[in-house]
Design an enzyme around this catalytic site. Structure first.
Site, PDB file in Angstrom:
ATOM      1  N   GLY A 359       0.860  -0.836   0.170  1.00  0.00           N
ATOM      2  CA  GLY A 359       0.376  -0.144  -0.103  1.00  0.00           C
ATOM      3  C   GLY A 359       0.676   1.290   0.162  1.00  0.00           C
ATOM      4  O   GLY A 359       2.074   1.736   0.621  1.00  0.00           O
ATOM      5  N   PRO A 360       0.319   2.083  -0.395  1.00  0.00           N
ATOM      6  CA  PRO A 360       0.878   3.706  -0.208  1.00  0.00           C
ATOM      7  C   PRO A 360       1.192   4.350   1.029  1.00  0.00           C
ATOM      8  O   PRO A 360       1.231   3.481   2.318  1.00  0.00           O
ATOM      9  CB  PRO A 360      -0.176   4.490  -0.396  1.00  0.00           C
ATOM     10  N   PRO A 361       2.914   4.687   1.508  1.00  0.00           N
ATOM     11  CA  PRO A 361       3.359   5.720   2.630  1.00  0.00           C
ATOM     12  C   PRO A 361       2.199   6.041   3.173  1.00  0.00           C
ATOM     13  O   PRO A 361       1.662   6.515   3.123  1.00  0.00           O
ATOM     14  CB  PRO A 361       4.257   6.523   1.752  1.00  0.00           C
ATOM     15  N   GLY A 362       2.486   5.773   4.156  1.00  0.00           N
ATOM     16  CA  GLY A 362       1.095   5.770   5.831  1.00  0.00           C
ATOM     17  C   GLY A 362       0.220   5.819   6.360  1.00  0.00           C
ATOM     18  O   GLY A 362      -0.905   6.796   6.879  1.00  0.00           O
ATOM     19  N   VAL A 363       0.008   4.185   5.414  1.00  0.00           N
ATOM     20  CA  VAL A 363      -1.462   3.886   5.412  1.00  0.00           C
ATOM     21  C   VAL A 363      -1.852   3.069   6.870  1.00  0.00           C
ATOM     22  O   VAL A 363      -2.739   2.115   6.984  1.00  0.00           O
ATOM     23  CB  VAL A 363      -2.360   3.488   4.178  1.00  0.00           C
ATOM     24  N   GLY A 364       0.117   2.475   7.521  1.00  0.00           N
ATOM     25  CA  GLY A 364      -0.618   1.878   8.858  1.00  0.00           C
ATOM     26  C   GLY A 364      -0.017   0.190   8.685  1.00  0.00           C
ATOM     27  O   GLY A 364      -0.563  -0.194   9.168  1.00  0.00           O
ATOM     28  N   THR A 366       3.763  -0.346   9.267  1.00  0.00           N
ATOM     29  CA  THR A 366       3.876  -1.445   9.820  1.00  0.00           C
ATOM     30  C   THR A 366       3.615  -1.461  11.550  1.00  0.00           C
ATOM     31  O   THR A 366       3.453  -2.654  11.953  1.00  0.00           O
ATOM     32  CB  THR A 366       5.126   0.055   9.525  1.00  0.00           C
ATOM     33  N   SER A 682      -4.841   4.258 -19.222  1.00  0.00           N
ATOM     34  CA  SER A 682      -6.337   4.442 -18.613  1.00  0.00           C
ATOM     35  C   SER A 682      -6.840   5.481 -19.179  1.00  0.00           C
ATOM     36  O   SER A 682      -7.950   5.810 -18.480  1.00  0.00           O
ATOM     37  CB  SER A 682      -6.140   3.820 -17.175  1.00  0.00           C
ATOM     38  N   LYS A 725      -9.378   5.584  -8.156  1.00  0.00           N
ATOM     39  CA  LYS A 725      -9.621   6.977  -8.271  1.00  0.00           C
ATOM     40  C   LYS A 725     -11.302   7.506  -8.252  1.00  0.00           C
ATOM     41  O   LYS A 725     -11.351   8.759  -8.491  1.00  0.00           O
ATOM     42  CB  LYS A 725      -9.733   5.967 -10.198  1.00  0.00           C
TER      43      LYS A 725
END
Length: 806
Positions: A359-364, A366, A682, A725
């Site tokens: 997932g993208p950074p900062g989504v929890g 770790t 896309s 999106k």
């Protein structure tokens, strides 16, 4: 004075001896200084000079009690007593006969005892066996006297002249350098034959030691030079160490390692290796650098958790509560983790499939793994693989130089202290490779449940069982992970948070944490929902909440400063005064095209920070059919533009275009924010719509966004990242979304609150798209090319894996 003159029925004062033992017939002098001993001696001198001498079991005890003394001593006569200048008494005593302590009459001021006396036997009636043993003892003593330099000729002659076997044994035992306990055993041997056997055994042992010392001495003398005394002493010490195994300075270290090894339950193979290495360490000179290498290796072997396991109780209810308390949202991810733990509980296994959180950074990602470790009550170990490009970081260095160390896996296991921790490998997609090897390939064995029970680190060089470890990996970009490594992991996707989720996270987790960190408890800092939403929309553009946390920390710091300076006791943050704390808004959320335009279409893009809107502009210019593509487009996106143009040409009759329009028109396709690389297929239907709008002069509905790949025949193919999106379209106020029919199954991933406010239209053909979004032609329709503000760096037109990427 003979022993016959000593009274038979009476008590005697007892004098405790430490570090000394007196045999019958032995004349010796020693100093007496302890109060009890002085009083016992004075009592003996007042009576008839008789007293009992008994040795202490532990010479370190200064004030002995009854239990500290041996039960057998010697009845002695005080021959002489002299007071020294320092107040100590020096006495000369003669041992008379063995005495067994029957009872302690008193032990307050001094010891007084009743004894059983054992008279010295007569030598007249010796049997042949006793004579033979006596003769053997004399022969051994003669050889011992020749080897030892401590027995002079006079003493030797006095001893061999003794005819009584019992007295002979006592006299020889008194001359031997034995420990007090060994001498006591001889003293307690009331049977003469037994006593002679003990003396004979001790003589044989001492004679062997003396012969060995003589051999060592001779060997050393051969090796030394006569003028090098220091060299001689050093070589003598080495020779003694080789023969006796006594390492002096290192012996304590060796004993400590052996004790530690004995207290550990090591596998047989490991125990054999450790024992071999300890024996090797004993033979290495202290001054050698190889000793440090060997000691470090032994320490690593002893510190690793070969068998130690943490008691892990899988409580699914507790695990759910821990995950809910630490993380808002992420319901599918948490359900998947609970499913995983449920299987472990039923199978009674500590580990299972390798989980990869993407997932993208900062989504929890770790913090999710930390919560799993907390729920399982197992140690948590984290290693970061970002930038690792050396295979030795995973498998360790071979022990060919002093600085060699195990790899990060073994280091992590040592840190955990048990063989079943929760082991997080962070940023696994950031590994690289070069001439030093491929660390991703080295991880194949670690992350394969069929192989990792015999993982071999180059440094340890022994199989280590990793099958009980719960491995979890994290990554931002799944397709940066090599295929064979990705195939060994079970992928769990984490998408970005919605605005409402970010709001809840900020109110429940981030803001309370920052208030505590900046001493703003209570009402010192107040932010309502509108302010937090403004921070989310105007100051942070991210999929996670890391930047949001930093912004809240900035507000808290500035508030803390105002409180500390005494300017305010309470600070109320509003939308109006928020720029005073964070400056002007950085992003223009909630913006969309203000009116219908010709050649301008809103597309949707996926970025590592979540979804985003993408404006595509097309201009038709007089020319010779040249196609210009700008905006730093990748190869896949350029091909999509060419495909879109070919489709529009194939529909020129339906769109009422001249057949030769391409020969007289140059077409310029531009995607604003040209400094940001963009790629992916896309945007195909978006570019086809923009081209058709520009050539037909028909405006495009400004409240519609679209995404989908186009083919030459006009088919609309599915894309990835629909959830992100959709969130981006909803964020900017778009209420109608055109997506491929093939993505109908993905709609359920979109949060219900967003789905309810979006009109999602599924299409199979490009003709359906044009019918829905192209408005009637207007001769004076505006054709301005406004630049859509606020793009994020690293925009990619599609979700990872959908087509090639730059």
């Amino acid at each position: 004075m003979s022993s016959e003159r000593a009274p038979l029925e009476r008590t005697y004062p007892l004098l405790p001896l430490r570090g000394l033992l007196v045999f019958p017939g032995m004349v010796i002098h020693f100093d007496v200084g302890r109060d009890k001993s002085v009083r016992a001696l004075e009592k003996a001198m007042v009576q008839d000079h008789y007293l009992v001498l008994a040795s202490q079991q532990d010479g370190q005890v200064d004030d002995p009690r009854q239990e500290d003394l041996f039960g057998v001593g010697v009845l002695a006569e005080v021959k002489q007593m002299m007071k020294l200048p320092n107040g100590t008494l020096r006495v000369l005593v003669e041992g008379l006969e063995r005495s067994k302590i029957q009872n302690y009459v008193r032990d307050d001021e001094y010891f007084e005892v009743q004894i059983q006396r054992f008279f010295i036997s007569d030598s007249a009636d010796m049997d042949p066996e006793l004579r033979a043993v006596t003769r053997t003892v004399l022969q051994q003593f003669e050889q011992y006297a020749k080897l030892s330099k401590k027995i002079d000729q006079e003493t030797y002659g006095t001893v061999v002249d003794i005819e009584d076997p019992g007295r002979l044994a006592d006299a020889i035992a008194a001359q031997l350098p034995l420990k007090i306990k060994e001498k006591q055993e001889i003293l307690e041997s009331f049977n003469v034959s037994e006593r002679l056997d003990r003396v004979l055994s001790s003589l044989a042992d001492e004679r062997e030691v003396l012969e060995l010392e003589k051999e060592i001495h001779q060997r050393v003398r051969k090796q030394m030079e006569k003028t090098q005394k220091e060299y001689y002493l050093r070589e003598q010490m080495k020779a003694i160490q080789r023969e006796l195994g006594d390492k002096e300075g290192r012996q304590g270290e060796i004993d400590e390692l052996r004790d530690k090894m004995a207290n550990l339950q090591l596998p047989e193979l490991v125990a054999m290796r450790v024992d071999k290495e300890i024996n090797r360490l004993e033979r290495i000179p202290i001054s050698s650098a190889e000793g440090t290498v060997a000691r470090t290796f032994i320490d690593w072997l002893l510190d690793l958790p070969w068998t130690a396991k943490s008691v892990s109780i899988i409580d699914l209810g507790r695990a759910q509560r821990v995950l809910d308390a630490h993380h808002y949202g992420l319901e599918k991810v948490k359900d998947r983790i609970i499913d995983y733990l449920a299987v472990q509980k039923l199978t009674q296994r500590s580990a299972g499939p390798i989980i990869c959180l993407v997932g993208p950074p900062g989504v929890g990602k770790t913090s999710l793994v930390k919560s799993v470790a907390e729920a399982l009550k197992r140690p948590f170990v984290r290693i970061s693989l970002g930038g690792v490009r050396d295979e030795a970081e995973i498998r360790g260095h071979r022990r060919t130089y002093i600085g060699a160390l195990p790899g990060r896996i073994i280091q992590g296991m040592k840190e955990a202290g048990v063989r079943n921790p929760v082991f997080l490998m962070d940023e696994i997609d950031k590994m690289a490779n070069d001439f030093r090897g491929d660390p991703a390939s080295a991880l194949l064995e670690v992350l394969d449940p069929e192989q990792n029970f015999t993982f071999v680190d180059h440094y340890i060089d022994l199989p280590f069982d990793l099958s009980d470890v719960m491995f979890v990996t994290t990554a931002n970009d799944l397709y940066q992970i090599p295929g064979p490594l990705r195939d060994r992991m079970e992928i769990i996707q984490l998408s970005g948070y919605t605005e409402l989720e970010k709001l809840e996270i900020a109110e429940q987790h981030l803001l309370p944490k920052q208030k505590i960190a900046h001493a703003l408890k209570g009402e010192r800092l107040k932010l309502n929902e509108d302010v937090i939403l403004e921070i989310i929309r105007g100051y942070s553009r991210e999929a996670g909440v890391r930047q949001l946390d930093r912004l809240l920390a900035t507000v808290a710091r500035k508030t803390a400063r105002q409180v500390a300076e005494g300017k305010k006791k309470r600070v109320q943050i509003t939308v109006q005064n928020l720029p005073d704390y964070l400056g002007p808004a950085q992003f223009n959320y909630g913006a969309k095209e203000e009116y219908d335009e010709v050649g301008v279409v809103t597309g949707l893009a996926w970025t590592p920070a979540g979804g985003d809107t993408l404006t595509i502009e097309v201009a038709a210019l007089s020319g010779k059919g040249k196609v210009v593509l700008t905006g730093q487009l990748g190869d896949v996106m350029k091909e999509s533009a060419q495909t879109a143009l070919s489709f529009v040409r194939s529909r020129s009759r339906e769109l009422l275009l001249d057949n030769d329009f391409i020969d007289k028109t140059d077409i310029h396709v531009h995607v604003p924010e040209g400094a940001i690389p963009k790629d992916g297929p896309s945007a195909g239907i978006t570019m086809a719509t923009a081209i058709a709008s520009c050539l037909t002069r028909r405006p495009v509905r400004h409240d519609v966004a679209m995404t989908g790949e186009i083919t030459l025949r006009g088919r609309v193919l599915p894309i990835g990242g629909l959830k992100e999106k959709s969130l981006a379209a909803h964020r900017v106020g778009i209420r109608s979304l055109i997506v491929p029919e093939g993505n109908r199954k993905d709609v359920l991933e979109i949060p219900k609150s967003v789905r309810d406010e979006l009109e999602i239209v599924f299409v199979r053909q490009m003709d359906d798209v044009l019918k829905r979004v192209l408005l009637p032609a207007v001769s004076d329709a505006p054709s301005s090319l406004e630049v859509y503000p606020g793009f994020t760096q690293g925009i990619h037109e599609d979700y990872p894996g959908q087509g090639a990427r730059q």
